[in-house]
Design an enzyme around this catalytic site. Sequence first.
Site, short mmCIF file in Angstrom:
data_model
loop_
_atom_site.label_atom_id
_atom_site.label_comp_id
_atom_site.label_asym_id
_atom_site.label_seq_id
_atom_site.Cartn_x
_atom_site.Cartn_y
_atom_site.Cartn_z
N ASP A 57 5.90 -4.58 9.48
CA ASP A 57 6.27 -3.89 8.25
C ASP A 57 7.36 -2.90 8.60
OD1 ASP A 57 4.46 -4.96 6.27
OD2 ASP A 57 2.84 -3.93 7.31
N ARG A 65 8.07 0.86 11.34
CA ARG A 65 7.22 0.96 12.54
C ARG A 65 8.00 1.33 13.80
NH1 ARG A 65 3.23 1.56 9.13
NH2 ARG A 65 2.42 -0.37 8.23
N ARG A 131 8.96 3.73 -2.07
CA ARG A 131 9.18 2.43 -1.43
C ARG A 131 9.83 1.46 -2.42
NH1 ARG A 131 3.35 0.71 0.49
NH2 ARG A 131 4.48 -1.05 1.44
N LYS A 161 6.72 -8.47 -2.13
CA LYS A 161 5.36 -7.92 -2.26
C LYS A 161 5.39 -6.75 -3.24
CE LYS A 161 5.75 -4.91 1.82
NZ LYS A 161 5.32 -4.67 3.21
N HIS A 162 4.25 -6.45 -3.90
CA HIS A 162 2.92 -7.02 -3.80
C HIS A 162 2.63 -7.72 -5.13
CE1 HIS A 162 3.04 -3.49 -1.09
NE2 HIS A 162 2.27 -4.21 -0.29
N HIS A 174 -5.66 0.33 0.33
CA HIS A 174 -6.14 0.50 1.69
C HIS A 174 -7.51 1.18 1.70
CE1 HIS A 174 -1.76 0.10 2.30
NE2 HIS A 174 -2.08 -0.38 3.49
N ASP A 254 -2.61 -10.04 1.96
CA ASP A 254 -2.49 -8.70 2.53
C ASP A 254 -3.64 -8.54 3.52
OD1 ASP A 254 -1.52 -6.16 3.01
OD2 ASP A 254 -1.45 -5.57 0.90
#
Length: 341
Positions: A57, A65, A131, A161-162, A174, A254
């Site tokens: 990601d 990352r 985002r 996504k998503h 999450h 996911d």
Amino acid sequence: MLDLAGFQLTDDEAELLRRPAVGGVILFSRNYRDPQQLIYLTEQIRSVRPELLLAVDHEGGRVQRFRAGFTRIPAMARLTAYWQQDPAAGLALARDCGWLYASELLAHGLDISFAPILDMDRGISEVIGDRSFGAQAEVVEALAAELMAGMHEAGMATTGKHFPGHGAVAADSHLEMPVDEREYAVIEAEDLRPFARFARPEFALDGEPALMDAVMPAHVVYSRCDSQPAGFSHFWLQQVLRLQLGFDGMIFSDDLSMAGAEIAGGYAERAEAALQAGCDMVLVCNQPQAAREVLDWLEQQGRLQAPRVLQMKARRHPTMDQLQDEPRWQICHGKLQALVD
């Protein structure tokens, strides 16, 4: 698709990757120290099984990352703000941004970043927020089209996504199960629009395909459409995505370790629900024992092949020296750093 513990591949992890139900590896910040270490790690993985899909990601902003040694990518909302000041320059920068960050990842041995975000920011979902390219479907479509064209130009496949849109719920999947109570007609007229546009094979930009190669559905229940989250829903993945929108690319679940996936039961049950709904590959992250449980189940079921994986493999692997010698990289790097600083 599973993850790894640290900076290099352990003997136990190498043995795990040899199992036939493993189709890919996703890397996180804990797997990154510096560029040379990352190249060594991806080479280690490929020495075990070169066909594995290597993912991350790395969409920009809060979700990047690998940082030190990489160009800092702004949140997509910053690209939208730039576009609002100068639309032509904004579209060009979106395309260069997709090309640059895809090229940098490819130079370190990765195949894909799970990007772009096609969710719309309604000021409701903090987990989406900046985002997103924004609240207007036409803006999301315009900028995402250029970003994906740049990724394709670099040699990287794209993942929207998503699906069918996470921006209208406040809960973070999450941590809990978000429920979107809107009617299908409202979702179709708003959040679904970017996915619908890029799912169609005839969509092109300047003669180059700029459509989605893959989709990642949301762990969100759209309660007036189906009782299951989109990633476990035959309605969303088969009736809408495959049949209505004509999408023939890869579908990734996911992460099955997210709270939004718990509705399906244990990890094997989650994998079964996702695959039965239409996912081609399931992700199990940050839960090594759960990943092994899913592998055991997959191998017992004889589900070892995901033919669409081949279309997600990188088409080229430049070096960073080659990239940094290119005027396009130098100009785009400077513009992106100005948006981040």
